[in-house]
Design an enzyme around this catalytic site. Sequence first.
Site, PDB file in Angstrom:
ATOM      1  CD  GLN A  92       6.492  -3.490   4.786  1.00 32.53           C
ATOM      2  OE1 GLN A  92       6.374  -2.394   4.251  1.00 32.53           O
ATOM      3  NE2 GLN A  92       6.957  -3.627   6.023  1.00 32.53           N
ATOM      4  CG  ASP A 145      -1.669  -3.909   5.147  1.00 32.79           C
ATOM      5  OD1 ASP A 145      -1.535  -2.719   5.496  1.00 32.79           O
ATOM      6  OD2 ASP A 145      -1.511  -4.287   3.959  1.00 32.79           O
ATOM      7  NE  ARG A 179       4.276   1.583  -3.233  1.00 34.19           N
ATOM      8  CZ  ARG A 179       4.115   1.703  -1.914  1.00 34.19           C
ATOM      9  NH1 ARG A 179       3.311   2.626  -1.418  1.00 34.19           N
ATOM     10  NH2 ARG A 179       4.756   0.906  -1.083  1.00 34.19           N
ATOM     11  NE  ARG A 227       9.944  -1.441   3.030  1.00 35.52           N
ATOM     12  CZ  ARG A 227       9.010  -0.869   2.272  1.00 35.52           C
ATOM     13  NH1 ARG A 227       7.913  -0.407   2.831  1.00 35.52           N
ATOM     14  NH2 ARG A 227       9.136  -0.795   0.948  1.00 35.52           N
ATOM     15  CG  HIS A 268       4.774  -4.280  -0.246  1.00 35.89           C
ATOM     16  ND1 HIS A 268       5.859  -3.692  -0.863  1.00 35.89           N
ATOM     17  CD2 HIS A 268       4.369  -3.400   0.725  1.00 35.89           C
ATOM     18  CE1 HIS A 268       6.092  -2.520  -0.302  1.00 35.89           C
ATOM     19  NE2 HIS A 268       5.213  -2.318   0.653  1.00 35.89           N
ATOM     20  CB  CYS A 311       3.525  -3.032   5.953  1.00 40.99           C
ATOM     21  SG  CYS A 311       1.876  -2.656   5.312  1.00 40.99           S
TER      22      CYS A 311
END
Length: 314
Positions: A143, A231, A113, A298, A140, A270
Amino acid sequence: MGKPADSRHFLDLSDAGTNAVAAMIADALDRKAARTDWPKGKSDPDAPLAGRVLALVFEKNSTRTRVSFDIAMRQLGGTVLILESGSSQLGRGESIADTARVLSRMVDAIMLRTDDHSKIEEMAKHATVPVINGLTDRSHPCQIVADLLTVIEHRKPLPGLEFAWFGDGNNVLHSILEAAGLMKFNVRVATPKGFEPDPEFVEMARKGGASVTLTNDASEAANGADVLVTDTWISMGQDDADAKRQAMAPFQVDTALMAKAKNDAVFLHCLPAHVGEEVTEDVFEGAQSVVFDEAENRIHAQKSVLLWSFGLLG
Ligand code: CP
Ligand code: NVA
């Protein structure tokens, strides 16, 4: 020493492609169903990653990505180690290239990440084990495997679905657009002027056959939508500017906006959420919100991504 022929980097959804993403979702559904009510740390019976170690490398904060990769590896029979940039030599300037080569001698796969997407490309270039994108400023993808799984679980087959995005044209939206082209659903994107997604992702979706509408009108995007997504307005590493918050305010997902969508529409986020900013509390806590299914997924999605990266799926 080359990358084993059967292992693969997962920097973006297109690395896998339509069939592999479909296979990931199918395997995640099967594995999830097979372990209903099991203790979360118990291994799946086939333990396909027994003996494998995944390094989780973080240059940004994380809760879900960190925990879900750890639990996913335990359920697949493997283990993880966590490397934070602040407490490793990465944080003191050791190069990504050297870190990639060292980790490749010590672990079986690397999740990174980070901020600039070029860093994960550099990691993948120099690693001889699979590299997985755990979020960059650009995308991402892990996700979105979880998001697609969540939508399908709520009895919404992907082809032809109308997704509606509200707020910032960010990394999560980029991966939704990439998925749209691969899995043949449509995306209405409602952002303030100046916060549109990277046109490269819009083009990618359209080339894949998805319809993408770009608008500055949240209602237009919500009308008749099947899936509403938002988001944070301020992603990790971005300036917390008042001007941006003000520009985003008309794109808050509230009950009036939800009411414009289909009656059985679902709300995705998310997480982490900033309730009262991008979404109101009544929507976040409401019956159409599936955000905690999405968070749990996830784990199940991560398992599929890992199996694909190790050449054991798709
Ligand atoms: N959604 C997500 O990636 O959460 P974390 O930042 O907690 O990992
Ligand atoms: N867009 C957010 C996603 C967090 C999971 C960020 O990059 O901070």
